[in-house]
Design an enzyme around this catalytic site. Structure first.
Site, PDB file in Angstrom:
ATOM      1  CG  ASN A 142      -4.959  13.355  -1.984  1.00  0.00           C
ATOM      2  OD1 ASN A 142      -6.024  13.562  -1.395  1.00  0.00           O
ATOM      3  ND2 ASN A 142      -4.017  12.546  -1.505  1.00  0.00           N
ATOM      4  N   GLY A 155       4.625  15.270   0.930  1.00  0.00           N
ATOM      5  CA  GLY A 155       4.484  16.379   1.868  1.00  0.00           C
ATOM      6  C   GLY A 155       5.792  16.795   2.523  1.00  0.00           C
ATOM      7  CG  HIS A 200      -2.789   8.628  -0.052  1.00  0.00           C
ATOM      8  ND1 HIS A 200      -2.046   8.973   1.057  1.00  0.00           N
ATOM      9  CD2 HIS A 200      -2.421   9.486  -1.030  1.00  0.00           C
ATOM     10  CE1 HIS A 200      -1.269  10.006   0.745  1.00  0.00           C
ATOM     11  NE2 HIS A 200      -1.483  10.342  -0.515  1.00  0.00           N
ATOM     12  CB  SER A 230       7.217  17.089  -3.000  1.00  0.00           C
ATOM     13  OG  SER A 230       7.114  16.775  -1.617  1.00  0.00           O
ATOM     14  CE  LYS A 250      -1.928  14.353   0.693  1.00  0.00           C
ATOM     15  NZ  LYS A 250      -0.562  14.114   1.115  1.00  0.00           N
ATOM     16  CD  GLU A 273      -1.256  11.537   3.559  1.00  0.00           C
ATOM     17  OE1 GLU A 273      -2.429  11.853   3.292  1.00  0.00           O
ATOM     18  OE2 GLU A 273      -0.266  12.188   3.162  1.00  0.00           O
ATOM     19  CD  GLU A 303       0.872   9.685  -3.963  1.00  0.00           C
ATOM     20  OE1 GLU A 303       0.794  10.852  -4.360  1.00  0.00           O
ATOM     21  OE2 GLU A 303       0.238   9.258  -2.983  1.00  0.00           O
TER      22      GLU A 303
HETATM   23  P1  PGA Z   1       2.169  16.129  -1.756  1.00  0.00           P
HETATM   24  O1  PGA Z   1       1.120  14.915  -1.587  1.00  0.00           O
HETATM   25  O2  PGA Z   1       2.048  16.581  -3.182  1.00  0.00           O
HETATM   26  O3  PGA Z   1       1.724  17.166  -0.769  1.00  0.00           O
HETATM   27  O4  PGA Z   1       3.512  15.575  -1.459  1.00  0.00           O
HETATM   28  C1  PGA Z   1       0.952  13.960  -2.583  1.00  0.00           C
HETATM   29  C2  PGA Z   1      -0.012  12.899  -2.119  1.00  0.00           C
HETATM   30  O5  PGA Z   1       0.036  12.507  -0.945  1.00  0.00           O
HETATM   31  O6  PGA Z   1      -0.854  12.400  -2.899  1.00  0.00           O
END
Ligand code: PGA
Length: 248
Positions: free
Chosen positions: A9, A172, A94, A212, A11, A96, A166
Site C-alpha cells: 500500500n 506506521g 483503510h 509495520s 499510500k 486512514e 490492521e
Molecule cells: P505500515 O502501513 O506497514 O507502514 O505500518 C500499513 C498500512 O497502513 O496498510
C-alpha cells in the site's frame, strides 16, 4: 490451501516515474513465487503501471473508490474507472480513510458491494485503536466492522474478497502486534465469517495482517496458522525491502 497474498500500500507516495521504477524492479521477481503480490499505487499512476506490468504475475490495486456508478461527486473515482484500467484489487476502508475522510462501516459496505459488482476484488480493512484495545473492546469493534462490511454480500462473492486486519496503533508506528495477538484477532475474524457463511467459505477467504510489517518480522507473522498475507505500507516503498517481505 489458501494462497498467501502480500499487498504493498503505497499510500500518497511516488509520482508516476518513481512508481514505474519500483514496478520494473519487482515485476519479474514475483513470477516464480507461490505468493500473490499486489501493488496499490495512487490513482494517477495506475494506467502507466498497468502498461509495464505486461504478462507478469504482479497484480494491480487501487487504494479507494466511490460506491456510485457515476455522478456529481467531484474528485471521486468510480469502480468502473478502475476496472477499465485493468485494476484487480481495491483497498476499502483503510483506517486512514476512516480517520481522515470520515469513512464509516456503512460506506465501506457500499463500496464492497460496488467493487464486487464491478469485478474488482476488495481488500477490506478492519482494526481497532489503542484506546479500544486497552478498553478490551477489540473483538466488539472487529465484529461490527466485519459484519457491516459484508452485509448483503453473498457467499460466492465473499470468497473473492480479502480482509486485512490492521490494528491502528501498529500502522506506521514501528509497533507490530505480536504474531500471537494478530493471529488471535484474525482467527476471530475467520470465526465470524464461518458463522455467517459456513466453514467452506471461512477456510477459503484470505485474511492479511497489516501494521509495520517488514523483512525482520514477516516470517514470524506468516508462520501463524490463520494469517494469509500482509498489507504492507512503509516497507513496500523500496524494491529490496518489499521483495524480502514477499519472499518471507
Ligand atoms: P505500515 O502501513 O506497514 O507502514 O505500518 C500499513 C498500512 O497502513 O496498510
Amino acid at each position: 490451501m489458501r494462497k498467501p497474498i502480500i499487498a504493498g500500500n503505497w499510500k500518497m507516495h511516488k509520482v508516476t516515474d518513481e512508481a514505474l521504477e519500483l514496478v520494473n524492479k519487482i515485476k519479474d521477481k514475483v513470477n516464480e513465487t507461490d505468493v500473490e503480490v499486489v501493488v496499490c499505487s495512487s490513482f494517477v499512476a495506475l494506467s502507466e503501471i498497468k502498461k509495464v506490468i505486461g504478462g507478469s504475475d504482479l497484480k494491480l490495486g487501487a487504494q479507494n473508490m466511490h460506491w456510485e456508478d457515476e455522478g456529481a461527486y467531484t474528485g471521486e473515482i468510480s469502480a468502473s474507472m478502475l476496472k477499465d484500467i485493468g485494476v484487480d484489487y481495491v483497498i476499502i476502508g483503510h483506517s486512514e480513510r476512516r480517520q481522515y475522510f470520515n469513512e464509516s462501516n456503512e460506506t465501506v459496505n457500499k463500496k464492497v458491494i460496488k467493487a464486487i459488482e464491478t469485478g474488482l476484488k476488495p481488500i477490506v480493512c478492519v482494526g481497532e485503536t489503542l484506546d479500544q484495545r486497552d478498553g478490551k473492546k477489540t473483538f466488539d469493534i472487529i465484529k461490527e466492522q466485519v459484519l457491516v462490511a459484508f452485509d448483503n454480500v453473498n457467499k460466492e462473492d465473499v470468497i473473492n474478497t480479502v480482509v486485512a486486519y490492521e490494528p491502528i496503533w501498529a500502522i506506521g508506528t514501528g509497533k507490530t502486534a505480536s504474531s500471537n495477538e494478530a493471529n488471535e484477532v484474525i482467527s476471530y475474524i475467520r470465526s465470524l465469517i464461518q458463522d455467517k457463511y459456513g466453514v467452506g467459505v471461512s477456510e477459503e477467504i484470505r485474511i492479511q495482517y497489516g501494521g509495520s510489517v517488514k523483512p525482520t518480522n514477516v516470517t514470524e507473522i506468516m508462520n501463524e496458522t490463520d494469517i494469509d498475507g500482509a498489507l504492507v505500507g512503509g516497507a513496500s516503498l523500496e524494491s529490496e525491502k518489499f521483495l524480502e517481505v514477499v519472499n518471507f
